[in-house]
Design a protein around this motif. Structure first.
Motif, PDB file in Angstrom:
ATOM      1  N   LEU A  43       2.370   9.116  -6.350  1.00 37.23           N
ATOM      2  CA  LEU A  43       3.107  10.281  -5.980  1.00 37.23           C
ATOM      3  C   LEU A  43       3.844  10.944  -7.005  1.00 37.23           C
ATOM      4  O   LEU A  43       4.134  12.030  -7.676  1.00 37.23           O
ATOM      5  CB  LEU A  43       3.509  10.794  -4.387  1.00 37.23           C
ATOM      6  N   LYS A  44       4.825  10.148  -7.338  1.00 37.80           N
ATOM      7  CA  LYS A  44       6.070  10.052  -7.854  1.00 37.80           C
ATOM      8  C   LYS A  44       5.639  10.727  -9.294  1.00 37.80           C
ATOM      9  O   LYS A  44       6.510  11.203 -10.584  1.00 37.80           O
ATOM     10  CB  LYS A  44       7.020   8.354  -8.293  1.00 37.80           C
ATOM     11  N   HIS A  45       4.648   9.559 -10.135  1.00 39.64           N
ATOM     12  CA  HIS A  45       4.262   9.766 -11.177  1.00 39.64           C
ATOM     13  C   HIS A  45       3.402  11.126 -11.427  1.00 39.64           C
ATOM     14  O   HIS A  45       3.348  11.799 -12.102  1.00 39.64           O
ATOM     15  CB  HIS A  45       2.682   8.277 -11.710  1.00 39.64           C
ATOM     16  N   LYS A  46       3.139  11.224 -10.437  1.00 38.61           N
ATOM     17  CA  LYS A  46       2.172  12.900 -10.147  1.00 38.61           C
ATOM     18  C   LYS A  46       3.054  13.523 -10.598  1.00 38.61           C
ATOM     19  O   LYS A  46       2.370  15.103 -11.900  1.00 38.61           O
ATOM     20  CB  LYS A  46       1.380  12.474  -9.228  1.00 38.61           C
ATOM     21  N   TYR A  47       4.207  13.561  -9.338  1.00 41.97           N
ATOM     22  CA  TYR A  47       4.791  15.246  -9.767  1.00 41.97           C
ATOM     23  C   TYR A  47       5.544  14.625 -10.673  1.00 41.97           C
ATOM     24  O   TYR A  47       5.556  15.905 -11.212  1.00 41.97           O
ATOM     25  CB  TYR A  47       6.102  13.960  -9.201  1.00 41.97           C
ATOM     26  N   VAL A  48       6.208  13.854 -11.657  1.00 41.20           N
ATOM     27  CA  VAL A  48       6.540  13.884 -13.078  1.00 41.20           C
ATOM     28  C   VAL A  48       5.481  14.429 -14.309  1.00 41.20           C
ATOM     29  O   VAL A  48       5.914  15.717 -15.070  1.00 41.20           O
ATOM     30  CB  VAL A  48       6.684  12.925 -13.879  1.00 41.20           C
ATOM     31  N   HIS A  49       4.217  14.540 -13.917  1.00 38.68           N
ATOM     32  CA  HIS A  49       3.414  14.702 -14.799  1.00 38.68           C
ATOM     33  C   HIS A  49       2.739  16.324 -14.283  1.00 38.68           C
ATOM     34  O   HIS A  49       2.425  17.290 -15.835  1.00 38.68           O
ATOM     35  CB  HIS A  49       2.112  14.226 -15.188  1.00 38.68           C
ATOM     36  N   ASP A  50       2.990  16.480 -13.432  1.00 37.69           N
ATOM     37  CA  ASP A  50       2.792  18.356 -13.648  1.00 37.69           C
ATOM     38  C   ASP A  50       3.672  18.691 -13.534  1.00 37.69           C
ATOM     39  O   ASP A  50       3.210  20.436 -13.291  1.00 37.69           O
ATOM     40  CB  ASP A  50       2.301  17.808 -11.789  1.00 37.69           C
ATOM     41  N   THR A  51       5.256  18.472 -13.583  1.00 41.28           N
ATOM     42  CA  THR A  51       6.098  19.593 -13.571  1.00 41.28           C
ATOM     43  C   THR A  51       6.666  19.615 -15.205  1.00 41.28           C
ATOM     44  O   THR A  51       5.709  19.081 -15.766  1.00 41.28           O
ATOM     45  CB  THR A  51       7.245  19.266 -12.623  1.00 41.28           C
TER      46      THR A  51
ATOM     47  N   ALA B 273       1.180  -0.909   0.035  1.00 37.12           N
ATOM     48  CA  ALA B 273       0.193   0.046  -0.017  1.00 37.12           C
ATOM     49  C   ALA B 273       0.808   0.767  -0.113  1.00 37.12           C
ATOM     50  O   ALA B 273       1.020   2.224  -0.392  1.00 37.12           O
ATOM     51  CB  ALA B 273      -1.320  -0.236   1.499  1.00 37.12           C
ATOM     52  N   ARG B 274       1.567   0.859   0.867  1.00 38.82           N
ATOM     53  CA  ARG B 274       2.504   2.407   0.756  1.00 38.82           C
ATOM     54  C   ARG B 274       3.399   2.859  -0.329  1.00 38.82           C
ATOM     55  O   ARG B 274       3.725   3.469  -0.932  1.00 38.82           O
ATOM     56  CB  ARG B 274       3.478   2.230   1.869  1.00 38.82           C
ATOM     57  N   ASN B 275       3.832   1.488  -1.322  1.00 40.07           N
ATOM     58  CA  ASN B 275       4.894   2.022  -2.315  1.00 40.07           C
ATOM     59  C   ASN B 275       3.620   2.019  -3.530  1.00 40.07           C
ATOM     60  O   ASN B 275       3.771   3.090  -4.311  1.00 40.07           O
ATOM     61  CB  ASN B 275       5.431   0.207  -2.663  1.00 40.07           C
ATOM     62  N   ALA B 276       2.498   1.770  -3.191  1.00 39.55           N
ATOM     63  CA  ALA B 276       1.050   1.961  -4.222  1.00 39.55           C
ATOM     64  C   ALA B 276       1.424   3.337  -4.333  1.00 39.55           C
ATOM     65  O   ALA B 276       1.088   4.343  -5.331  1.00 39.55           O
ATOM     66  CB  ALA B 276       0.424   1.522  -4.571  1.00 39.55           C
ATOM     67  N   ALA B 277       1.240   4.165  -3.491  1.00 38.71           N
ATOM     68  CA  ALA B 277       1.053   5.706  -3.246  1.00 38.71           C
ATOM     69  C   ALA B 277       2.103   6.705  -3.592  1.00 38.71           C
ATOM     70  O   ALA B 277       1.974   7.838  -3.981  1.00 38.71           O
ATOM     71  CB  ALA B 277       0.565   5.933  -1.182  1.00 38.71           C
ATOM     72  N   ILE B 278       3.250   5.192  -3.440  1.00 39.25           N
ATOM     73  CA  ILE B 278       4.717   6.517  -3.271  1.00 39.25           C
ATOM     74  C   ILE B 278       4.380   6.824  -4.262  1.00 39.25           C
ATOM     75  O   ILE B 278       4.673   7.635  -5.127  1.00 39.25           O
ATOM     76  CB  ILE B 278       5.796   6.025  -2.406  1.00 39.25           C
ATOM     77  N   ASN B 279       4.183   5.588  -5.635  1.00 39.90           N
ATOM     78  CA  ASN B 279       4.523   5.287  -7.199  1.00 39.90           C
ATOM     79  C   ASN B 279       3.671   6.201  -7.644  1.00 39.90           C
ATOM     80  O   ASN B 279       3.825   6.996  -8.909  1.00 39.90           O
ATOM     81  CB  ASN B 279       3.931   4.327  -7.334  1.00 39.90           C
TER      82      ASN B 279
END
Length: 94
Positions: A86-94, A78-84
């Motif tokens: 957030l990483k994906h969202k950060y890449v698309h938001d920048t 669950a933690r890994n799914a959340a972190i992944n």
């Protein structure tokens, strides 16, 4: 995610018993969703990630080690799914 499922249920789940999967799903879904939501701060996305997590658990049910802590295993994925997410969202938001 402090729920506890007995070893017989986990072994049945590992062996592909759908009723055992339902028991695990019911026992852990709400706490898992709340845990993921705590990371990503989006209830709808947390719900989707949690559903995907349980689908993947079912697909990979034979690889679950019933002798190890299922709580720790579920917490980690669950933690890994959340972190992944957030990483994906950060890449698309920048």
């Amino acid at each position: 995610m402090n729920n506890s499922i007995d070893i017989k249920t986990l072994e049945a789940f590992q062996n592909g018993n759908h009723k055992a999967f339902e028991t695990v799903f019911i026992a852990y879904y709400n706490n898992t969703k709340a845990f993921i939501d705590g990371y990503i701060k989006s209830e709808s996305d947390a719900e989707e990630l949690t559903e995907d997590l349980f689908v993947n658990l079912w697909i990979n049910h034979s690889s679950i080690d019933a002798s190890r802590s299922f709580n720790a295993y579920l917490h980690t994925i669950a933690r890994n799914a959340a972190i992944n997410y957030l990483k994906h969202k950060y890449v698309h938001d920048t």
